[in-house]
Every structure is written in C-alpha cells, then in structure tokens.
Design a protein around this motif. Structure first.
Motif, PDB file in Angstrom:
ATOM      1  N   THR A  75      -1.201   0.121  -5.982  1.00 36.89           N
ATOM      2  CA  THR A  75      -2.004   0.751  -4.796  1.00 36.89           C
ATOM      3  C   THR A  75      -3.370   1.212  -5.238  1.00 36.89           C
ATOM      4  O   THR A  75      -4.037   1.667  -4.694  1.00 36.89           O
ATOM      5  CB  THR A  75      -1.359   1.879  -4.343  1.00 36.89           C
ATOM      6  OG1 THR A  75      -0.993   3.025  -5.080  1.00 36.89           O
ATOM      7  CG2 THR A  75      -0.061   1.658  -3.436  1.00 36.89           C
ATOM      8  N   THR A 101      -1.480   4.054  -0.766  1.00 43.59           N
ATOM      9  CA  THR A 101      -0.458   3.061  -0.215  1.00 43.59           C
ATOM     10  C   THR A 101      -1.085   1.961  -0.068  1.00 43.59           C
ATOM     11  O   THR A 101      -2.329   1.554  -0.252  1.00 43.59           O
ATOM     12  CB  THR A 101       0.129   3.403   1.244  1.00 43.59           C
ATOM     13  OG1 THR A 101      -1.005   3.433   1.821  1.00 43.59           O
ATOM     14  CG2 THR A 101       0.899   4.840   1.102  1.00 43.59           C
ATOM     15  N   ALA A 102      -0.397   0.818  -0.162  1.00 39.05           N
ATOM     16  CA  ALA A 102      -0.696  -0.571   0.248  1.00 39.05           C
ATOM     17  C   ALA A 102       0.362  -1.701   0.437  1.00 39.05           C
ATOM     18  O   ALA A 102       1.609  -1.148   0.257  1.00 39.05           O
ATOM     19  CB  ALA A 102      -1.697  -1.095  -1.070  1.00 39.05           C
ATOM     20  N   ARG A 110       0.018  -5.456  -3.345  1.00 37.95           N
ATOM     21  CA  ARG A 110       0.540  -4.760  -4.620  1.00 37.95           C
ATOM     22  C   ARG A 110       1.075  -5.868  -5.562  1.00 37.95           C
ATOM     23  O   ARG A 110       0.733  -5.486  -6.912  1.00 37.95           O
ATOM     24  CB  ARG A 110       1.677  -3.712  -4.161  1.00 37.95           C
ATOM     25  CG  ARG A 110       1.070  -2.398  -3.470  1.00 37.95           C
ATOM     26  CD  ARG A 110       2.216  -1.633  -2.909  1.00 37.95           C
ATOM     27  NE  ARG A 110       2.881  -0.943  -3.923  1.00 37.95           N
ATOM     28  CZ  ARG A 110       4.211  -0.544  -4.039  1.00 37.95           C
ATOM     29  NH1 ARG A 110       4.727  -0.449  -2.824  1.00 37.95           N
ATOM     30  NH2 ARG A 110       4.824  -0.090  -4.886  1.00 37.95           N
ATOM     31  N   ASP A 154      -4.775   4.025   2.887  1.00 39.69           N
ATOM     32  CA  ASP A 154      -4.346   2.710   2.598  1.00 39.69           C
ATOM     33  C   ASP A 154      -5.311   1.634   1.815  1.00 39.69           C
ATOM     34  O   ASP A 154      -6.399   1.401   2.364  1.00 39.69           O
ATOM     35  CB  ASP A 154      -3.868   2.116   4.003  1.00 39.69           C
ATOM     36  CG  ASP A 154      -3.158   0.686   3.792  1.00 39.69           C
ATOM     37  OD1 ASP A 154      -3.389   0.117   2.841  1.00 39.69           O
ATOM     38  OD2 ASP A 154      -2.609   0.300   4.922  1.00 39.69           O
TER      39      ASP A 154
END
Ligand code: DC
Length: 216
Positions: A14, A126-127, A132, A183
């Motif tokens: 991430t 996050t991703a 990722r 994100d």
C-alpha cells in the motif's frame, strides 16, 4: 500522548514503507520498519543452525541478511511466525524502546492499535489487490528476486497474508479507530507523502494555536 510518534499501518503493497521513509526524511524523524523485524526473526527461525564452540558458546551468523528477509520464501511464512505471542511481545518491547528514545515514524500492522495506541498521528494505508500485487512484483523484479513469480502468485501471497494477519488472535491487522485512512491505489508516492505531511502539519499548527490561545 506520544507527541513524536507517527504510526503508519496497513497491509503490504500500500506504499507504507516508502511513505514512512519519506515522511521521516522530511521531518528529521527516525524510520522504524517493524515488518523487517518480523521478517528477520522468521529468517533466523527458518535458517539458523545454532551451534556451540568448544567453550559451549552459542554461535549465530551475525551477517547482514536484508536481502534474504525480502525473499518470497520468507514472505510465504512470515505470518505464521508473527502470530506467535512470545515473538510479538519481544519485538513490541524493542519497538517501544527504540521509538521512545527519538522522534519516529513506524510502519507495521499494529503500531496505532497496540505498540503506540497513544501515538499523536495515526494513518492506515490501503490499496486494491491488483495495484498492490503489481507494486510488489516490480519491487521483486528490481531486486532480482522475482524468480518464477507472476502478478497472480504475488496477489495470492498478499491475500493469504492479509487473511492470516487480520484474523490472528494477538494484535491483528486492523485500522485504529482514530487512524486516518488513505487509499493509495490511484496516488503517486509524492501525493501520499503530502497527505501524511499535510495532516501532521495541520495537527501541529492547530496545537500551536491552541497553546498560543491558552498562554494568551
Ligand atoms: O510489512 P511487511 O510486509 O514487511 O511485514 C511482514 C509481515 O510481518 C506481515 O505479513 C505481518 C508481520 N507484521 C506484523 O505482524 N506486525 C507488524 N507491526 C509488522 C509486520
């Protein structure tokens, strides 16, 4: 409140470590890669043959193993060892000791929830999985460690580790309630670093003005 602690948690790929390093560089803080500590202990447990010399002294190879701990073979089993409570206890104590001695940006899974629940600044990165896995594969390729890995095999490892890291009993991967979620799927590294710095700066400015008001 741990004023000089910035906690950056979230799953692999991430952009945690790159962001944490750059934020630490900008602010003159120390960067502490707690995942490297779990990887190192995993490598030791997987590879170390403990032996004794004729005076019964324990022998362990004291060499730089940075490259070994990033190997996909270690990624495949690190979650198994990092779920062991005794290992977490020992490494958490070391992380607190290191970060209490100097301003620090720590990245990991449980920094904002367990290691420094009173950290002044908390972020949760996050991703999406495609992004990722592509980032991880590129990293492995650049390090000459991609071997037979494909985007699919890397994504499979990421999913398995997320599942293990999020469902373990001790210190699972979970967003701290007061962490700011970012994100990073569609952000450049510069953009995500800016978001963290902006938020850290805003809190600092807000505190300064509160202090000024208070003193006045
Ligand atoms: O960030 P990384 O991928 O190098 O971390 C490797 C593993 O270590 C990760 O799958 C879970 C574990 N870990 C952990 O349990 N707690 C931390 N604070 C950091 C990493």
């Amino acid at each position: 409140m741990a004023q000089n602690i910035i906690a950056i948690d979230g799953p692999s790929g991430t952009g945690k470590s790159t962001t944490a390093k750059m934020v630490a560089g900008e602010l003159g803080y120390t960067y502490l890669d707690t995942g490297a500590m779990y990887r190192a202990i995993t490598w030791v447990l997987e590879n170390t043959k403990i032996s004794f010399d004729k005076n019964n002294q324990v022998l362990i190879n004291g060499e730089n193993r940075e490259s070994e701990i990033r190997d996909p073979k270690i990624s495949a089993v690190v979650s198994k060892y990092s779920a062991i409570p005794a290992i977490r206890e020992a490494l958490t104590a070391q992380q607190r000791e290191i970060a209490s001695a100097q301003p620090c940006v720590l990245d990991g899974r449980d920094i904002g929830t367990v290691v420094f629940p009173n950290a002044k600044h908390k972020f949760f990165l996050t991703a999406d999985y495609k992004t990722r896995a592509a980032r991880r594969l590129l990293e492995l390729q650049n390090a000459g460690k991609a071997g037979g890995e494909t985007q699919e095999s890397v994504e499979k490892n990421l999913r398995a580790r997320d599942e293990a890291d999020s469902t373990r009993e001790v210190a699972p991967l979970v967003k701290a309630q007061d962490a700011i979620e970012i994100d990073t799927s569609h952000l450049t590294i510069q953009e995500q670093v800016q978001k963290v710095l902006q938020s850290v700066g805003e809190v600092a400015r807000c505190n300064n003005s509160l202090n000024a008001t208070h003193k006045g």
